[in-house]
Design an enzyme around this catalytic site. Structure first.
Site, PDB file in Angstrom:
ATOM      1  N   HIS A  99     -27.721  -7.737  16.956  1.00  0.00           N
ATOM      2  CA  HIS A  99     -27.947  -8.234  15.590  1.00  0.00           C
ATOM      3  C   HIS A  99     -26.723  -9.113  15.348  1.00  0.00           C
ATOM      4  CE1 HIS A  99     -29.115  -7.352  11.145  1.00  0.00           C
ATOM      5  NE2 HIS A  99     -28.095  -8.213  11.120  1.00  0.00           N
ATOM      6  N   HIS A 101     -23.473 -11.028  14.599  1.00  0.00           N
ATOM      7  CA  HIS A 101     -22.331 -10.609  13.789  1.00  0.00           C
ATOM      8  C   HIS A 101     -21.111 -11.418  14.160  1.00  0.00           C
ATOM      9  CE1 HIS A 101     -22.591  -8.064  17.386  1.00  0.00           C
ATOM     10  NE2 HIS A 101     -21.265  -8.087  17.402  1.00  0.00           N
TER      11      HIS A 101
HETATM   12  P1  AMP Z   1     -20.059  -6.859  19.972  1.00  0.00           P
HETATM   13  O1  AMP Z   1     -19.416  -6.223  21.165  1.00  0.00           O
HETATM   14  O2  AMP Z   1     -19.591  -8.253  19.677  1.00  0.00           O
HETATM   15  O3  AMP Z   1     -21.572  -6.748  20.015  1.00  0.00           O
HETATM   16  O4  AMP Z   1     -19.547  -6.040  18.721  1.00  0.00           O
HETATM   17  C1  AMP Z   1     -20.120  -4.869  18.260  1.00  0.00           C
HETATM   18  C2  AMP Z   1     -19.071  -4.187  17.436  1.00  0.00           C
HETATM   19  O5  AMP Z   1     -19.715  -3.195  16.659  1.00  0.00           O
HETATM   20  C3  AMP Z   1     -17.987  -3.469  18.262  1.00  0.00           C
HETATM   21  O6  AMP Z   1     -16.716  -4.022  17.938  1.00  0.00           O
HETATM   22  C4  AMP Z   1     -18.124  -2.015  17.825  1.00  0.00           C
HETATM   23  O7  AMP Z   1     -16.877  -1.359  17.730  1.00  0.00           O
HETATM   24  C5  AMP Z   1     -18.808  -2.137  16.482  1.00  0.00           C
HETATM   25  N1  AMP Z   1     -19.591  -0.972  16.089  1.00  0.00           N
HETATM   26  C6  AMP Z   1     -20.460  -0.259  16.840  1.00  0.00           C
HETATM   27  N2  AMP Z   1     -21.005   0.727  16.112  1.00  0.00           N
HETATM   28  C7  AMP Z   1     -20.473   0.634  14.858  1.00  0.00           C
HETATM   29  C8  AMP Z   1     -20.634   1.376  13.639  1.00  0.00           C
HETATM   30  N3  AMP Z   1     -21.481   2.423  13.541  1.00  0.00           N
HETATM   31  N4  AMP Z   1     -19.918   0.997  12.559  1.00  0.00           N
HETATM   32  C9  AMP Z   1     -19.067  -0.050  12.625  1.00  0.00           C
HETATM   33  N5  AMP Z   1     -18.883  -0.794  13.743  1.00  0.00           N
HETATM   34  C10 AMP Z   1     -19.566  -0.457  14.837  1.00  0.00           C
HETATM   35 ZN    ZN Z   2     -30.871  -5.800  13.002  1.00  0.00          ZN
END
Ligand code: AMP
Ligand code: ZN
Length: 115
Positions: A99, A101
């Site tokens: 998703h 971000h």
């Molecule tokens: P990416 O690796 O760019 O897809 O980033 C995903 C990010 O989501 C990582 O930095 C994770 O630490 C973060 N993440 C995963 N699960 C959660 C959660 N439940 N709440 C907040 N951040 C999360």
């Molecule tokens: Zn989504």
């Protein structure tokens, strides 16, 4: 909303997060595993998988996200020293949540290039 999408569930409140900001289009929260003193995630509420799936009509959402990055950086005292905005796309980009971000990282000197 896409079923079984972690960030859709965070955006609609069904999974808790440390929320920083929310409006009709976007949601901002603290990353659960921060890699810098400030590590925020900015997401659209619309389920867009990655930059690969971005459509022209999504431009306004991205504008909203980047304006919010600028104002949050100011709010969290990051503007003067600087900060980094990261988007990971796909396997080689290291994307783990499908998703779209944007990471807002600040509060320490960040190395370049990334690993
Ligand atoms: P990416 O690796 O760019 O897809 O980033 C995903 C990010 O989501 C990582 O930095 C994770 O630490 C973060 N993440 C995963 N699960 C959660 C959660 N439940 N709440 C907040 N951040 C999360
Ligand atoms: Zn989504």
């Amino acid at each position: 909303m896409s079923e079984n999408c972690l960030f859709c569930k965070i955006a609609n409140g069904s999974i808790p997060s440390k929320k920083v900001y929310e409006d009709d289009e976007i949601f901002v929260f603290h990353d659960i595993t921060p890699v810098a003193p400030l590590h925020l995630l900015l997401i659209p509420k619309k389920h867009i998988k990655s930059l690969n799936e971005l459509e022209v009509a999504d431009g306004a959402i991205l504008g909203n996200i980047f304006l919010k990055i600028s104002s949050l950086a100011r709010e969290f005292g990051m503007s003067e020293k600087g900060y980094r905005v990261v988007n990971n796309t796909g396997e080689f980009g290291g994307q783990s949540v499908h998703h779209i971000h944007f990471h807002l990282l600040g509060g320490r000197h960040l190395t370049w290039p990334p690993g």
